[in-house]
Design a protein around this motif. Structure first.
Motif, short mmCIF file in Angstrom:
data_model
loop_
_atom_site.label_atom_id
_atom_site.label_comp_id
_atom_site.label_asym_id
_atom_site.label_seq_id
_atom_site.Cartn_x
_atom_site.Cartn_y
_atom_site.Cartn_z
N PHE A 66 0.85 -1.19 0.00
CA PHE A 66 0.00 0.00 0.00
C PHE A 66 0.89 1.25 0.00
N GLU A 67 0.47 2.26 -0.72
CA GLU A 67 1.11 3.58 -0.65
C GLU A 67 0.22 4.45 0.23
N VAL A 68 0.70 4.79 1.42
CA VAL A 68 -0.12 5.55 2.36
C VAL A 68 0.67 6.75 2.90
N SER A 69 -0.04 7.74 3.35
CA SER A 69 0.60 8.91 3.96
C SER A 69 0.82 8.71 5.45
N GLU A 70 0.07 7.75 6.05
CA GLU A 70 0.20 7.45 7.46
C GLU A 70 -0.31 6.03 7.71
N ILE A 71 0.13 5.44 8.82
CA ILE A 71 -0.32 4.10 9.19
C ILE A 71 -1.65 4.22 9.92
N SER A 72 -2.67 3.65 9.33
CA SER A 72 -4.02 3.69 9.90
C SER A 72 -4.44 2.29 10.35
N PRO A 73 -5.52 2.18 11.14
CA PRO A 73 -6.04 0.85 11.49
C PRO A 73 -6.34 0.04 10.23
N MET A 74 -6.09 -1.26 10.31
CA MET A 74 -6.25 -2.15 9.15
C MET A 74 -7.46 -3.06 9.35
N TYR A 75 -8.37 -3.04 8.41
CA TYR A 75 -9.54 -3.92 8.45
C TYR A 75 -9.21 -5.22 7.73
N ILE A 76 -9.59 -6.35 8.33
CA ILE A 76 -9.43 -7.68 7.72
C ILE A 76 -10.82 -8.31 7.64
N GLY A 77 -11.23 -8.69 6.45
CA GLY A 77 -12.52 -9.35 6.27
C GLY A 77 -12.36 -10.65 5.51
N GLU A 94 -19.88 -11.72 4.26
CA GLU A 94 -18.76 -11.66 5.20
C GLU A 94 -18.93 -12.75 6.24
N PHE A 95 -17.93 -13.61 6.35
CA PHE A 95 -17.96 -14.67 7.36
C PHE A 95 -17.47 -14.14 8.70
N CYS A 96 -16.41 -13.35 8.69
CA CYS A 96 -15.88 -12.76 9.91
C CYS A 96 -15.00 -11.57 9.55
N GLY A 97 -14.74 -10.72 10.50
CA GLY A 97 -13.92 -9.55 10.25
C GLY A 97 -13.40 -8.95 11.54
N CYS A 98 -12.38 -8.09 11.44
CA CYS A 98 -11.84 -7.42 12.61
C CYS A 98 -11.02 -6.21 12.15
N THR A 99 -10.63 -5.40 13.10
CA THR A 99 -9.78 -4.24 12.82
C THR A 99 -8.49 -4.36 13.64
N VAL A 100 -7.36 -4.25 12.96
CA VAL A 100 -6.05 -4.30 13.61
C VAL A 100 -5.62 -2.88 13.94
N LYS A 101 -5.34 -2.60 15.19
CA LYS A 101 -4.97 -1.26 15.62
C LYS A 101 -3.57 -0.89 15.14
N THR A 102 -3.33 0.42 15.07
CA THR A 102 -2.02 0.90 14.59
C THR A 102 -0.88 0.48 15.51
N GLU A 103 -1.19 0.22 16.79
CA GLU A 103 -0.15 -0.19 17.74
C GLU A 103 0.51 -1.50 17.33
N ASN A 104 -0.15 -2.29 16.48
CA ASN A 104 0.42 -3.56 16.03
C ASN A 104 1.53 -3.37 15.00
N PHE A 105 1.68 -2.15 14.50
CA PHE A 105 2.70 -1.88 13.48
C PHE A 105 3.93 -1.21 14.09
N LYS A 106 4.33 -1.67 15.25
CA LYS A 106 5.52 -1.12 15.88
C LYS A 106 6.77 -1.67 15.19
N GLY A 107 7.75 -0.77 14.98
CA GLY A 107 8.98 -1.20 14.32
C GLY A 107 8.82 -1.17 12.80
N ARG A 108 9.88 -1.52 12.12
CA ARG A 108 9.86 -1.51 10.66
C ARG A 108 9.22 -2.76 10.08
N LYS A 109 9.32 -3.88 10.80
CA LYS A 109 8.75 -5.13 10.30
C LYS A 109 8.39 -6.03 11.47
#
Length: 223
Positions: free
Chosen positions: A64-75, A87-102
């Protein structure tokens, strides 16, 4: 909550997401699994054919080309009609999960019975040269694939260590069993038996020990 770019680096961010594995519950319909990943206004669709095995190796990346790290939706979706999906299931991954470069991540998507388990990795990099943007994306996706390989190697190493520990425990248990039989066999040897009879019994004991040891080796190899 979003993580903004530093003022010193006004260029966009390249966020590479690689899906390693998706584990679906037994109640998932017998249909192709369809993943939708959304970050901000950007979306990525990825479909895998239906498999009888609930563990689906996804092995697919997207940048993704983004200007900032936002919450990520998974469906997780499945085809429920000729032109419709559910949709069988879904969730939102918070930005805190993207700590560090990888990093390597595990996410439970959904709740209760309608819950999938997803293993994934991410790479975050700053856009270095817009003219070579596609090449930079490719490099990031190769790096994400390397992270997956490391993850799988660590899993194999852990399984091999577990097997070695089980083999050792099995061998120790068999040898203890042999030692427990020894007093019982010795009671069968009467003190006043002749030398020849003792030789016969000694031979039988040696044969028993040998057969038991061979059995223990065979059992431990099959663990």
């Amino acid at each position: 909550m979003s993580l903004p770019l530093s003022k010193e680096f006004p260029r966009s961010l390249l966020l590479t997401i690689r899906i390693i594995k998706l584990i679906l519950p037994s109640c998932f319909p017998k249909a192709n699994a369809h993943l939708i990943i959304k970050i901000g206004n950007f979306s990525w669709d990825s479909i895998k054919p239906y498999q009888d095995n609930e563990k689906t190796s996804w092995k697919t990346s997207h940048t993704f080309e983004v200007s900032e790290i936002s919450p990520m939706y998974i469906g997780v979706f499945y085809k429920s009609g000729f032109f419709s999906e559910t949709e069988f299931c879904g969730c939102t991954v918070k930005t805190e999960n993207f700590k560090g470069r990888k990093g390597i991540k595990y996410t439970e998507v959904g709740y209760d019975d309608q819950k999938a388990k997803m293993f994934w990795t991410f790479i975050i990099d700053e856009e270095k040269n817009h003219e070579n943007l596609e090449m930079q994306k490719l490099i990031n996706e190769v790096e994400a694939e390397r992270e997956e390989i490391k993850y799988r190697k660590n899993r194999i190493r852990a399984k091999m260590l577990s097997i070695k520990e089980k083999r050792k425990a099995c061998k120790d248990e068999i040898m203890n069993l042999v030692q427990n039989f020894k007093p019982i066999l010795e009671l069968c040897v009467e003190k006043d038996t002749s030398y020849d009879k003792q030789n016969v019994i000694s031979h039988d004991q040696t044969f028993f020990y040998g057969q038991t040891y061979d059995l223990s080796e065979t059992m431990c190899r099959n663990v």
